[in-house]
Design a protein around this motif. Sequence first.
Motif, PDB file in Angstrom:
ATOM      1  N   LEU A 168       0.817  -1.213   0.000  1.00 41.63           N
ATOM      2  CA  LEU A 168       0.000   0.000   0.000  1.00 41.63           C
ATOM      3  C   LEU A 168       0.849   1.260   0.000  1.00 41.63           C
ATOM      4  CD1 LEU A 168      -2.718  -1.091   2.581  1.00 41.63           C
ATOM      5  CD2 LEU A 168      -3.114  -0.618   0.162  1.00 41.63           C
ATOM      6  N   PHE A 169       1.946   1.259   0.751  1.00 39.52           N
ATOM      7  CA  PHE A 169       2.773   2.458   0.857  1.00 39.52           C
ATOM      8  C   PHE A 169       3.294   2.895  -0.506  1.00 39.52           C
ATOM      9  CE2 PHE A 169       6.653   4.841   1.633  1.00 39.52           C
ATOM     10  CZ  PHE A 169       6.271   5.706   2.650  1.00 39.52           C
ATOM     11  N   ALA A 170       3.624   1.921  -1.354  1.00 41.07           N
ATOM     12  CA  ALA A 170       4.178   2.236  -2.679  1.00 41.07           C
ATOM     13  C   ALA A 170       3.113   2.731  -3.651  1.00 41.07           C
ATOM     14  CB  ALA A 170       4.867   1.000  -3.257  1.00 41.07           C
ATOM     15  N   ARG A 171       1.832   2.643  -3.263  1.00 41.47           N
ATOM     16  CA  ARG A 171       0.749   3.034  -4.172  1.00 41.47           C
ATOM     17  C   ARG A 171      -0.106   4.175  -3.637  1.00 41.47           C
ATOM     18  NH1 ARG A 171       2.392  -1.916  -4.550  1.00 41.47           N
ATOM     19  NH2 ARG A 171       2.397  -3.011  -6.548  1.00 41.47           N
ATOM     20  N   ILE A 176      -4.018   5.983   7.650  1.00 38.67           N
ATOM     21  CA  ILE A 176      -5.369   6.250   8.138  1.00 38.67           C
ATOM     22  C   ILE A 176      -6.390   5.219   7.673  1.00 38.67           C
ATOM     23  CG2 ILE A 176      -5.967   7.791   6.232  1.00 38.67           C
ATOM     24  CD1 ILE A 176      -7.092   8.034   9.919  1.00 38.67           C
ATOM     25  N   LEU A 177      -6.305   4.711   6.446  1.00 37.71           N
ATOM     26  CA  LEU A 177      -7.329   3.798   5.945  1.00 37.71           C
ATOM     27  C   LEU A 177      -7.336   2.455   6.684  1.00 37.71           C
ATOM     28  CD1 LEU A 177      -7.228   4.578   2.105  1.00 37.71           C
ATOM     29  CD2 LEU A 177      -8.886   5.341   3.810  1.00 37.71           C
ATOM     30  N   PRO A 178      -6.177   1.817   6.922  1.00 33.10           N
ATOM     31  CA  PRO A 178      -6.208   0.593   7.739  1.00 33.10           C
ATOM     32  C   PRO A 178      -6.694   0.838   9.169  1.00 33.10           C
ATOM     33  CG  PRO A 178      -4.187   0.662   6.462  1.00 33.10           C
ATOM     34  CD  PRO A 178      -4.836   2.013   6.319  1.00 33.10           C
ATOM     35  N   GLN A 215      -6.664   5.801 -11.707  1.00 32.73           N
ATOM     36  CA  GLN A 215      -7.689   6.118 -10.719  1.00 32.73           C
ATOM     37  C   GLN A 215      -8.531   4.908 -10.297  1.00 32.73           C
ATOM     38  OE1 GLN A 215      -8.430   8.766  -8.784  1.00 32.73           O
ATOM     39  NE2 GLN A 215      -6.510   9.644  -9.519  1.00 32.73           N
ATOM     40  N   PRO A 216      -9.038   4.099 -11.252  1.00 33.50           N
ATOM     41  CA  PRO A 216      -9.806   2.915 -10.799  1.00 33.50           C
ATOM     42  C   PRO A 216      -8.962   1.971  -9.937  1.00 33.50           C
ATOM     43  CG  PRO A 216     -10.177   3.334 -13.127  1.00 33.50           C
ATOM     44  CD  PRO A 216      -9.034   4.204 -12.716  1.00 33.50           C
ATOM     45  N   THR A 217      -7.691   1.805 -10.309  1.00 28.92           N
ATOM     46  CA  THR A 217      -6.792   0.958  -9.526  1.00 28.92           C
ATOM     47  C   THR A 217      -6.536   1.572  -8.162  1.00 28.92           C
ATOM     48  OG1 THR A 217      -5.715   0.265 -11.577  1.00 28.92           O
ATOM     49  CG2 THR A 217      -4.565  -0.203  -9.527  1.00 28.92           C
ATOM     50  N   LEU A 218      -6.401   2.901  -8.126  1.00 30.06           N
ATOM     51  CA  LEU A 218      -6.169   3.618  -6.867  1.00 30.06           C
ATOM     52  C   LEU A 218      -7.340   3.421  -5.912  1.00 30.06           C
ATOM     53  CD1 LEU A 218      -3.992   5.488  -5.671  1.00 30.06           C
ATOM     54  CD2 LEU A 218      -5.321   7.432  -6.503  1.00 30.06           C
ATOM     55  N   LEU A 219      -8.557   3.478  -6.462  1.00 29.60           N
ATOM     56  CA  LEU A 219      -9.749   3.256  -5.647  1.00 29.60           C
ATOM     57  C   LEU A 219      -9.748   1.843  -5.062  1.00 29.60           C
ATOM     58  CD1 LEU A 219     -12.483   4.254  -4.607  1.00 29.60           C
ATOM     59  CD2 LEU A 219     -13.516   3.445  -6.750  1.00 29.60           C
ATOM     60  N   GLY A 220      -9.314   0.869  -5.866  1.00 27.84           N
ATOM     61  CA  GLY A 220      -9.235  -0.509  -5.395  1.00 27.84           C
ATOM     62  C   GLY A 220      -8.240  -0.664  -4.260  1.00 27.84           C
ATOM     63  N   TRP A 221      -7.088   0.003  -4.364  1.00 24.35           N
ATOM     64  CA  TRP A 221      -6.086  -0.075  -3.303  1.00 24.35           C
ATOM     65  C   TRP A 221      -6.586   0.604  -2.032  1.00 24.35           C
ATOM     66  CZ3 TRP A 221      -2.389  -3.385  -3.004  1.00 24.35           C
ATOM     67  CH2 TRP A 221      -1.787  -3.878  -4.154  1.00 24.35           C
ATOM     68  N   ARG A 222      -7.342   1.695  -2.174  1.00 23.35           N
ATOM     69  CA  ARG A 222      -7.906   2.352  -0.987  1.00 23.35           C
ATOM     70  C   ARG A 222      -8.901   1.431  -0.290  1.00 23.35           C
ATOM     71  NH1 ARG A 222      -8.669   7.969  -4.303  1.00 23.35           N
ATOM     72  NH2 ARG A 222      -6.666   8.929  -3.757  1.00 23.35           N
ATOM     73  N   LEU A 223      -9.725   0.769  -1.084  1.00 24.54           N
ATOM     74  CA  LEU A 223     -10.678  -0.180  -0.510  1.00 24.54           C
ATOM     75  C   LEU A 223      -9.942  -1.318   0.190  1.00 24.54           C
ATOM     76  CD1 LEU A 223     -13.572  -1.183  -0.138  1.00 24.54           C
ATOM     77  CD2 LEU A 223     -13.408  -2.286  -2.381  1.00 24.54           C
ATOM     78  N   TRP A 224      -8.881  -1.811  -0.440  1.00 17.45           N
ATOM     79  CA  TRP A 224      -8.128  -2.902   0.164  1.00 17.45           C
ATOM     80  C   TRP A 224      -7.450  -2.445   1.462  1.00 17.45           C
ATOM     81  CZ3 TRP A 224      -8.126  -7.766   0.580  1.00 17.45           C
ATOM     82  CH2 TRP A 224      -7.059  -8.418   1.202  1.00 17.45           C
ATOM     83  N   ALA A 225      -7.037  -1.170   1.529  1.00 14.92           N
ATOM     84  CA  ALA A 225      -6.423  -0.657   2.751  1.00 14.92           C
ATOM     85  C   ALA A 225      -7.386  -0.756   3.926  1.00 14.92           C
ATOM     86  CB  ALA A 225      -5.980   0.796   2.546  1.00 14.92           C
ATOM     87  N   VAL A 226      -8.648  -0.408   3.689  1.00 17.53           N
ATOM     88  CA  VAL A 226      -9.663  -0.518   4.742  1.00 17.53           C
ATOM     89  C   VAL A 226      -9.893  -1.982   5.100  1.00 17.53           C
ATOM     90  CG1 VAL A 226     -12.063  -0.039   5.366  1.00 17.53           C
ATOM     91  CG2 VAL A 226     -10.771   1.630   4.017  1.00 17.53           C
ATOM     92  N   ILE A 227      -9.964  -2.842   4.071  1.00 12.37           N
ATOM     93  CA  ILE A 227     -10.165  -4.282   4.307  1.00 12.37           C
ATOM     94  C   ILE A 227      -8.990  -4.865   5.088  1.00 12.37           C
ATOM     95  CG2 ILE A 227     -10.332  -6.543   3.174  1.00 12.37           C
ATOM     96  CD1 ILE A 227     -11.843  -5.152   0.906  1.00 12.37           C
ATOM     97  N   ALA A 228      -7.768  -4.450   4.738  1.00  8.90           N
ATOM     98  CA  ALA A 228      -6.586  -4.953   5.444  1.00  8.90           C
ATOM     99  C   ALA A 228      -6.651  -4.599   6.922  1.00  8.90           C
ATOM    100  CB  ALA A 228      -5.314  -4.384   4.818  1.00  8.90           C
TER     101      ALA A 228
END
Length: 317
Positions: free
Chosen positions: A90-93, A101-103, A169-182
């Motif tokens: 996540l840090f690299a993206r 904050i998201l996790p 942007q779509p990939t970025l949104l996916g990584w943000r969602l995964w950050a919360v899931i993580a």
Amino acid sequence: MTIVLMFVALLAGFMLANQNPINADLKKIVGSPFGAAAISFGVGTVFLGILALVVNHALLPSLSFVGSQPGWIWLGGVLGGIYLTSNVLLFARLGAIQTVILPILGQILMGIIIDTFGWFGGNVLPLTFFRVLGVLVLIAGVIVAVVLPGFLNRDVRQLDADTQASVLQPTLLGWRLWAVIAGALSAMQQAINGHLGALLQAPVQGSFISFLIGFILILLVSLMVDKRLPSWTDLQHAQIWNWFGGILGGLFVLATIIVLPTIGAGMTITMGLLGQIIGSMLVQQFGWWRSMKAPVSLVQILGVVVMIVGVGLIKFL
């Protein structure tokens, strides 16, 4: 008794805050975050194994115990490995601010959900108005203590913007969602580990099992990504305290297993986060473990005070 256990959870978070810069320094020595994580998990596993032998005279539960339990009871170590690996990716993206904050948001929300529905063998804690208000105040405190200082730093904002610019942007949104899931997976890990320790009636043995599973997972990831293990030449450059990270991580898991069945997942996670933030501020203030030294700001102190108010609303009203 509850206050004592809350303090233990706070101390556990403080230990985790010191583990992070130790492992970060180890990463510079071995040249890989996954290699450093594998070493840390390995040291923690050996430490908890010795402790389990001394306290419980056994490392693993009986076959009858294993056969009588649901499969999810063994997932704590797996979820911990996923969370650790996710933070590296996540840090690299997403950059520094959103990776923090998201996790945390995922951890807090999942902790409340676990308590509200009594998941993973926990006690049911009704979702009252003051608990909801306390969670909102707590999140506000985290934002003030953790996010705002970075946001006010123009260099940090620019670095994060440059990092995110390289991701669609779509990939970025996916990584943000995964950050919360993580973050949610991390909360689930603590709840599962707490239930495992309660079932075994042996918190140290439960901690060892979780760490052993996590070590196997992160070792496999390290081998797949790095194609090698850290060499003895690399490790000769390590300081004695570089080996303490795994011990602190092991003590964190042990402490959460001890306190979670009594004070609940939400409060365990909340006090742990508060301890992490206070610990990180002290590490930053004094430059412990060869980390970058910087004075603690009034904004950070204000954020901690707001978090304490949130804890009070959740627990005592």
